[in-house]
Design a protein around this motif. Sequence first.
Motif, mmCIF file in Angstrom:
data_model
loop_
_atom_site.group_PDB
_atom_site.id
_atom_site.type_symbol
_atom_site.label_atom_id
_atom_site.label_comp_id
_atom_site.label_asym_id
_atom_site.label_seq_id
_atom_site.Cartn_x
_atom_site.Cartn_y
_atom_site.Cartn_z
ATOM 1 N N LEU A 233 10.576 -9.407 -9.033
ATOM 2 C CA LEU A 233 11.138 -10.713 -8.709
ATOM 3 C C LEU A 233 10.896 -11.122 -7.262
ATOM 4 N N THR A 234 11.070 -10.196 -6.319
ATOM 5 C CA THR A 234 11.009 -10.568 -4.898
ATOM 6 C C THR A 234 10.165 -9.643 -4.033
ATOM 7 N N LYS A 235 9.761 -8.462 -4.591
ATOM 8 C CA LYS A 235 9.046 -7.445 -3.806
ATOM 9 C C LYS A 235 9.827 -7.029 -2.547
ATOM 10 N N GLY A 236 11.165 -7.059 -2.662
ATOM 11 C CA GLY A 236 12.013 -6.638 -1.553
ATOM 12 C C GLY A 236 12.399 -7.742 -0.604
ATOM 13 N N GLY A 237 11.796 -8.901 -0.731
ATOM 14 C CA GLY A 237 12.103 -10.026 0.157
ATOM 15 C C GLY A 237 13.195 -10.901 -0.443
ATOM 16 N N PRO A 238 13.428 -12.051 0.164
ATOM 17 C CA PRO A 238 12.867 -12.497 1.440
ATOM 18 C C PRO A 238 13.613 -11.875 2.628
ATOM 19 N N ASN A 239 12.858 -11.491 3.638
ATOM 20 C CA ASN A 239 13.414 -10.889 4.843
ATOM 21 C C ASN A 239 14.267 -9.658 4.511
ATOM 22 N N TYR A 240 13.740 -8.828 3.603
ATOM 23 C CA TYR A 240 14.387 -7.567 3.190
ATOM 24 C C TYR A 240 15.750 -7.782 2.530
ATOM 25 N N ALA A 241 16.005 -8.979 2.031
ATOM 26 C CA ALA A 241 17.318 -9.272 1.434
ATOM 27 C C ALA A 241 17.523 -8.513 0.131
ATOM 28 N N THR A 242 16.435 -8.096 -0.531
ATOM 29 C CA THR A 242 16.554 -7.349 -1.786
ATOM 30 C C THR A 242 15.796 -6.019 -1.688
ATOM 31 N N GLU A 243 15.702 -5.490 -0.484
ATOM 32 C CA GLU A 243 15.002 -4.216 -0.295
ATOM 33 C C GLU A 243 15.901 -3.056 -0.702
ATOM 34 N N PHE A 244 15.347 -2.153 -1.510
ATOM 35 C CA PHE A 244 16.048 -0.949 -1.938
ATOM 36 C C PHE A 244 15.224 0.277 -1.540
ATOM 37 N N PHE A 245 15.797 1.440 -1.716
ATOM 38 C CA PHE A 245 15.090 2.666 -1.351
ATOM 39 C C PHE A 245 13.711 2.756 -2.016
ATOM 40 N N PRO A 246 13.603 2.610 -3.339
ATOM 41 C CA PRO A 246 12.284 2.743 -3.970
ATOM 42 C C PRO A 246 11.277 1.680 -3.530
ATOM 43 N N THR A 247 11.724 0.428 -3.349
ATOM 44 C CA THR A 247 10.784 -0.619 -2.936
ATOM 45 C C THR A 247 10.277 -0.379 -1.522
ATOM 46 N N TYR A 248 11.149 0.123 -0.647
ATOM 47 C CA TYR A 248 10.715 0.401 0.725
ATOM 48 C C TYR A 248 9.817 1.640 0.775
ATOM 49 N N ILE A 249 10.095 2.610 -0.076
ATOM 50 C CA ILE A 249 9.219 3.776 -0.170
ATOM 51 C C ILE A 249 7.833 3.348 -0.638
ATOM 52 N N ASN A 250 7.807 2.482 -1.633
ATOM 53 C CA ASN A 250 6.528 1.964 -2.127
ATOM 54 C C ASN A 250 5.776 1.209 -1.036
ATOM 55 N N LYS A 251 6.517 0.415 -0.263
ATOM 56 C CA LYS A 251 5.899 -0.364 0.817
ATOM 57 C C LYS A 251 5.343 0.543 1.902
ATOM 58 N N LYS A 252 6.106 1.561 2.277
ATOM 59 C CA LYS A 252 5.632 2.494 3.303
ATOM 60 C C LYS A 252 4.411 3.289 2.821
ATOM 61 N N SER A 253 4.403 3.657 1.550
ATOM 62 C CA SER A 253 3.338 4.500 1.019
ATOM 63 C C SER A 253 2.032 3.747 0.835
ATOM 64 N N PHE A 254 2.089 2.579 0.168
ATOM 65 C CA PHE A 254 0.882 1.911 -0.290
ATOM 66 C C PHE A 254 0.506 0.651 0.481
ATOM 67 N N GLU A 255 1.398 0.195 1.366
ATOM 68 C CA GLU A 255 1.067 -0.965 2.200
ATOM 69 C C GLU A 255 0.930 -0.580 3.668
ATOM 70 N N LEU A 256 1.841 0.262 4.143
ATOM 71 C CA LEU A 256 1.799 0.690 5.545
ATOM 72 C C LEU A 256 1.086 2.031 5.713
ATOM 73 N N PHE A 257 0.782 2.714 4.628
ATOM 74 C CA PHE A 257 0.094 4.016 4.639
ATOM 75 C C PHE A 257 0.810 5.016 5.551
ATOM 76 N N ASP A 258 2.117 5.014 5.462
ATOM 77 C CA ASP A 258 2.938 5.957 6.220
ATOM 78 C C ASP A 258 3.558 6.936 5.236
ATOM 79 N N GLN A 259 2.769 7.912 4.808
ATOM 80 C CA GLN A 259 3.244 8.860 3.812
ATOM 81 C C GLN A 259 4.348 9.764 4.358
ATOM 82 N N GLY A 260 4.276 10.094 5.647
ATOM 83 C CA GLY A 260 5.309 10.930 6.241
ATOM 84 C C GLY A 260 6.662 10.237 6.225
#
Length: 296
Positions: A233-260
């Motif tokens: 629905l929102t991909k965690g947006g707008p402005n992180y208003a619907t960000e959850f643990f799994p969506t942020y993990i996904n964002k860090k892993s596959f968008e920011l490439f911060d696996q650590g």
Amino acid sequence: MQRRTIAGYMFISPLFLLFAIFIIYPIIFNIYVSFFEWNGIRPEMNFTGIENYINIFKDPVMVKIIRNFVVFAFFTIIIQAFLGISFASFFIRSIKGSDFYRTVFYIPVIATPAIIGNIFSRILETNRGQLNEALRAIGLDFLAMQWLADPKYALGCIIAINIWQWTGYSMLMYYANMLNIPSDIYEAATVDGARPYQQFFRITIPLLRSTHFTLFIMGALGSLKCFDLPYILTKGGPNYATEFFPTYINKKSFELFDQGGASALTVIMLVIAMIITLAQVMLYTRNNKDKELAER
């Protein structure tokens, strides 16, 4: 005896092997990666110690994630339980057509969150969404809003959709356990002059305590790992208003490439899940002790 023991271990070894490969190994690997700086592509991994964990707790997004988790869990658990026990109390009376209505209420549970997310993304779309079109058609243009694009309403919309989907499950849980309550208790209460609402609050609700516990724990764990609806629905947006643990993990892993960092966040999520599970064990243990004392 020894041969039978060896044979037993051989029978369970395939299951244990699968469990070790797909459950134990990923957990250990995630914990290991959380102490490194790694983009998930190159083979080199730089050891950073607990720096990833420090960065996570310094990250301002974490405050929003925790707030979203708490708000989402609180409202979904409370409202779903209230609606579930209300509908179950209605259907338990064996009114005409109750079997059909129970089926209708349970249908959303069968559908996957991905399908429901796609359907509601069209319903709540700002310009051509069915909800805003209907509001404009009846002259309520001022109520037509950017439901999923406005931080004030986005989380509330996801909460409402989740409640709509899972209320049927809560209803079925309460209904099934209401059937296990002996009718003699209600008959005795009626003879003593207890009114229906008194029987509901003093008999039904207390005897459904184990169901309350189950729905609370499952709701908390479901809120913790909520991914499908907010991502679609929102991909965690707008402005992180619907960000959850799994969506942020996904964002860090596959968008920011911060696996650590993603692995460290996964470990934190695992710790929270273990705390919730421990609370579940304690509640069930206490409930069983209370039953044993009551039976003596």
